[in-house]
Design a protein around this motif. Structure first.
Motif, short mmCIF file in Angstrom:
data_model
loop_
_atom_site.label_atom_id
_atom_site.label_comp_id
_atom_site.label_asym_id
_atom_site.label_seq_id
_atom_site.Cartn_x
_atom_site.Cartn_y
_atom_site.Cartn_z
N GLY A 91 0.81 -1.21 0.00
CA GLY A 91 0.00 0.00 0.00
C GLY A 91 0.84 1.26 0.00
O GLY A 91 2.07 1.22 0.03
N ARG A 92 0.16 2.38 -0.02
CA ARG A 92 0.85 3.66 -0.05
C ARG A 92 -0.01 4.69 0.66
O ARG A 92 -1.22 4.76 0.47
CB ARG A 92 1.08 4.10 -1.50
N GLN A 93 0.65 5.49 1.52
CA GLN A 93 -0.08 6.56 2.16
C GLN A 93 0.00 7.81 1.31
O GLN A 93 0.75 7.88 0.34
CB GLN A 93 0.50 6.84 3.55
N GLY A 94 -0.77 8.77 1.66
CA GLY A 94 -0.78 10.03 0.91
C GLY A 94 -2.15 10.64 0.92
O GLY A 94 -3.00 10.29 1.74
N GLN A 95 -2.37 11.56 0.02
CA GLN A 95 -3.67 12.18 -0.09
C GLN A 95 -4.70 11.17 -0.58
O GLN A 95 -4.36 10.13 -1.14
CB GLN A 95 -3.60 13.38 -1.04
N ALA A 96 -5.95 11.48 -0.35
CA ALA A 96 -7.03 10.52 -0.61
C ALA A 96 -7.00 9.95 -2.01
O ALA A 96 -7.25 8.77 -2.23
CB ALA A 96 -8.38 11.17 -0.33
N ASN A 97 -6.67 10.78 -2.99
CA ASN A 97 -6.70 10.30 -4.37
C ASN A 97 -5.48 9.46 -4.74
O ASN A 97 -5.43 8.86 -5.82
CB ASN A 97 -6.82 11.48 -5.34
N ARG A 98 -4.47 9.40 -3.86
CA ARG A 98 -3.28 8.62 -4.14
C ARG A 98 -3.10 7.47 -3.15
O ARG A 98 -2.30 6.58 -3.37
CB ARG A 98 -2.04 9.52 -4.09
N ARG A 99 -3.84 7.49 -2.08
CA ARG A 99 -3.69 6.46 -1.06
C ARG A 99 -4.24 5.14 -1.56
O ARG A 99 -5.24 5.09 -2.27
CB ARG A 99 -4.44 6.89 0.20
N ARG A 100 -3.58 4.04 -1.20
CA ARG A 100 -4.11 2.73 -1.56
C ARG A 100 -3.78 1.74 -0.45
O ARG A 100 -2.76 1.88 0.24
CB ARG A 100 -3.57 2.25 -2.90
N PRO A 101 -4.59 0.71 -0.27
CA PRO A 101 -4.37 -0.26 0.80
C PRO A 101 -3.39 -1.34 0.38
O PRO A 101 -3.01 -1.46 -0.79
CB PRO A 101 -5.76 -0.86 1.01
N ASN A 102 -2.98 -2.15 1.35
CA ASN A 102 -2.28 -3.38 1.04
C ASN A 102 -3.27 -4.38 0.43
O ASN A 102 -4.46 -4.36 0.75
CB ASN A 102 -1.70 -4.01 2.32
#
Length: 281
Positions: A91-102
């Motif tokens: 996954g990746r943290q960040g702003q809502a439009n770029r965040r994704r889960p594992n």
């Protein structure tokens, strides 16, 4: 009147092999890792039993299920190192439009494309060949090492590339330096000074074949001592296997860190887990 069976389950359920529950790997799981595995099983059920390997579970999902947020990353590392899950996409943290889960896979459940209808069961390889307390001790050691990995190696708090710091540094060909005031043990082994002589780790009373390398390229006596120290920290015979499989520049930087007293546990954990994954492949 037809007698009703007394083994009926009235709703969705998650089956686990008795063999798995009796295994050393399962017996040493922490509470956080148990909850994490259960939450991924729930996600699989939410997908109708499909999509194993593409099961999105966020840190918020795990926290809502009862895992302390600071325990989520170590629990992921532990469950993966002990062979019960695989993180198929970081996954990746960040702003809502770029965040994704594992995205996760349960190793004891089949993939949608698996015609055999069974999983890969990597947990069976943990402490294989050992029995009793020896098996449990080996499983505990793997679990402990995995929990000591730095948070930055897992999930939603990885860099944008999704790779571990070790892999990122390797791809760049540079050694990531700690910020001012940071503990130098967070340095990962990699290097850009490739013009230095090739040096290989060698166990006492033996040498790794190095072709026609000049004598000046051979490890010095101090290098041998440092290599032995690192190998012991990595786990004896397994430690030598890990060192002998390293690229020369990685070994040089690892040796230099040990020589300066800056070789921290996160680096050793990363190396050992990478070695275990290669063996399990």
């Amino acid at each position: 009147m037809k007698k009703r069976k007394n083994n009926t389950i009235s709703g969705q359920f998650s089956a686990r092999l008795i063999e798995m529950q009796a295994s050393p790997a399962y017996r040493v799981l922490s509470l956080a890792a148990h909850r994490l595995i259960s939450r991924i099983e729930i996600e699989l059920a939410n997908h109708g039993g499909n999509d194993n390997g593409r099961l999105p579970v966020t840190f918020d999902d795990f926290q809502e299920y009862g895992i302390d947020r600071h325990s989520i990353a170590p629990a992921i590392n532990e469950a993966e190192a002990l062979g019960f899950i695989e993180v198929t996409e970081r996954g990746r943290q960040g702003q809502a439009n770029r965040r994704r889960p594992n995205y996760f896979r349960l190793t004891y459940r089949p993939l949608p494309t698996d015609r055999k209808g069974d999983g890969t069961h990597e947990w069976r390889r943990i402490a294989a060949g050992l029995e009793g307390e020896d098996a449990l001790d080996e499983a505990r050691r793997i679990a402990k090492l995995s929990r000591q990995k730095t948070d930055s190696l897992v999930g939603e708090i990885t860099r944008d590339s999704g790779d571990s710091p070790l892999k990122q540094a390797t791809n760049r060909g540079k050694t990531p330096l700690p910020e001012s005031g940071k503990n130098p043990t967070t340095i990962y082994i990699s290097g850009e000074d490739t013009e230095q002589p090739r040096r290989e780790a060698r166990p006492p009373h033996g040498a790794v074949a190095s072709g026609a390398a000049a004598p000046s390229n051979a490890p010095t006596q101090r290098d041998d001592i440092l290599h032995a120290t690192i190998a012991a920290r990595l786990g004896g015979a397994i430690g030598w296997q890990i060192l002998q499989n390293l690229e020369p520049d990685h070994l040089r930087n690892l040796t230099a860190l040990q020589d300066r007293g800056e070789l921290g546990e996160p680096v050793l954990v990363e190396l050992r887990l990478a070695h275990l994954k290669r063996k399990a492949a």
